[in-house]
Design a protein around this motif. Structure first.
Motif, PDB file in Angstrom:
ATOM      1  N   ASP A   1      38.680  28.404 -22.186  1.00  0.00           N
ATOM      2  CA  ASP A   1      40.075  28.500 -22.606  1.00  0.00           C
ATOM      3  C   ASP A   1      41.011  28.376 -21.414  1.00  0.00           C
ATOM      4  N   ASP A   2      42.289  28.232 -21.696  1.00  0.00           N
ATOM      5  CA  ASP A   2      43.294  28.120 -20.639  1.00  0.00           C
ATOM      6  C   ASP A   2      44.654  28.451 -21.229  1.00  0.00           C
ATOM      7  N   GLN A   3      45.654  28.587 -20.358  1.00  0.00           N
ATOM      8  CA  GLN A   3      47.008  28.896 -20.797  1.00  0.00           C
ATOM      9  C   GLN A   3      47.646  27.682 -21.468  1.00  0.00           C
ATOM     10  N   PRO A   4      48.525  27.921 -22.440  1.00  0.00           N
ATOM     11  CA  PRO A   4      49.148  26.798 -23.139  1.00  0.00           C
ATOM     12  C   PRO A   4      50.198  26.101 -22.281  1.00  0.00           C
TER      13      PRO A   4
ATOM     14  N   MET B   1      45.790  32.642 -24.884  1.00  0.00           N
ATOM     15  CA  MET B   1      45.005  31.543 -24.338  1.00  0.00           C
ATOM     16  C   MET B   1      44.608  30.599 -25.469  1.00  0.00           C
ATOM     17  N   ILE B   2      44.350  29.338 -25.106  1.00  0.00           N
ATOM     18  CA  ILE B   2      44.017  28.294 -26.065  1.00  0.00           C
ATOM     19  C   ILE B   2      42.616  27.762 -25.749  1.00  0.00           C
TER      20      ILE B   2
ATOM     21  N   GLU C   1      44.683  32.359 -29.184  1.00  0.00           N
ATOM     22  CA  GLU C   1      45.858  31.816 -29.868  1.00  0.00           C
ATOM     23  C   GLU C   1      45.560  30.508 -30.605  1.00  0.00           C
ATOM     24  N   GLY C   2      44.287  30.162 -30.727  1.00  0.00           N
ATOM     25  CA  GLY C   2      43.934  28.966 -31.467  1.00  0.00           C
ATOM     26  C   GLY C   2      43.279  27.918 -30.590  1.00  0.00           C
ATOM     27  N   VAL C   3      43.337  26.667 -31.044  1.00  0.00           N
ATOM     28  CA  VAL C   3      42.641  25.591 -30.357  1.00  0.00           C
ATOM     29  C   VAL C   3      43.634  24.532 -29.893  1.00  0.00           C
ATOM     30  N   ASP C   4      43.239  23.822 -28.857  1.00  0.00           N
ATOM     31  CA  ASP C   4      43.995  22.653 -28.424  1.00  0.00           C
ATOM     32  C   ASP C   4      44.093  21.680 -29.601  1.00  0.00           C
TER      33      ASP C   4
END
Length: 247
Positions: free
Chosen positions: A52-55, A62-63, A115-118
């Motif tokens: 994951d990573d920050q949006p 995180m996304i 917070e979900g997916v890319d």
């Protein structure tokens, strides 16, 4: 051939227990389904197996990154696979979709987190499903709901008659059920159920299924194509309601 199910998750323990108990366990023991749970971190990036990573653009949480999901699907997917993303914005999960998925060969369920997916992950899947208009902490509980609904529809999983008469099988809620004692707290069992007249029992059950659906879930009936028999039952139900409303 058994139904194959692969699940991609960051929390395998949330799935292992429920799928190893009760009917899901028995279905797997009989060889009707093969369920495999995969930690998405197996395909994570770098030595820390990051997934994951920050949006971009800022915001909380995180996304899920696209690369781990793409790598996992490349390893698991084959021409007969159906890839499903569990997402609040997906298609509402209904009994008809459960029946459809029970006829497939191979399902891959992607359980999002944080917070979900890319957004680019959506192009990798065949179907997005939602189990309701609310938000959960992840896709694991929705995945369990979807899998449970599908497994019980597999041929030989449970008594076929059970799936034919239960709620939503024919677009109606299930009729009321009774067991012993014959009377409890002043309320008795409808006499028709103890009459031994099987035709009368079937008729009563169908009428009560229509009545219950009208009272509790009229939204299910908006586009229903009523049979002549059901129209007769509707007339009876309305006549009974009119009698109760008369002073």
């Amino acid at each position: 051939m058994p139904l194959e199910v692969d699940i991609l998750t960051l929390f395998p323990a949330m799935l292992e227990g429920p799928l190893a108990a009760s009917i899901p366990a028995r279905i797997q023991e009989r060889g009707l389904a093969e369920i495999r749970i995969h930690d998405l971190r197996e395909w994570g990036l770098g030595r820390h197996r990051s997934v994951d990573d920050q949006p971009y653009g800022g915001g909380a949480g995180m996304i899920i990154r696209p690369e781990p999901v793409a790598a996992a699907l490349a390893a698991l997917r084959h021409p007969g696979s159906t890839v499903i993303l569990l997402d609040p914005g997906g298609e509402p999960f209904r009994q008809a979709r459960a029946q459809d998925l029970a006829s497939r060969d191979h399902l891959i369920l992607v359980c999002p987190r944080y917070e979900g997916v890319d957004e680019r992950i959506r192009a990798m899947v065949d179907l997005e499903l939602s189990i309701g208009d609310y938000v959960l902490t992840g896709g694991e509980l929705p995945a369990l709901v979807v899998i449970d609904a599908i497994l019980r529809l597999l041929p030989g999983a449970i008594d076929a008659e059970s799936t034919l008469e239960e709620s939503f099988a024919e677009g109606l809620l299930e009729y009321p059920q009774y067991t012993r004692p014959a009377e409890f707290d002043g309320t008795g069992v409808p006499p028709v159920l103890t009459s031994g007249d099987h035709a009368a029992v079937r008729r009563w059950r169908h009428r009560e299924a229509v009545r219950r659906t009208l009272e509790r879930r009229p939204d299910l009936l908006v586009e229903r194509q009523w049979t002549p028999f059901e129209r007769t039952l509707l007339d009876e139900i309305r006549a009974e309601a009119d009698e109760r409303d008369d002073p």
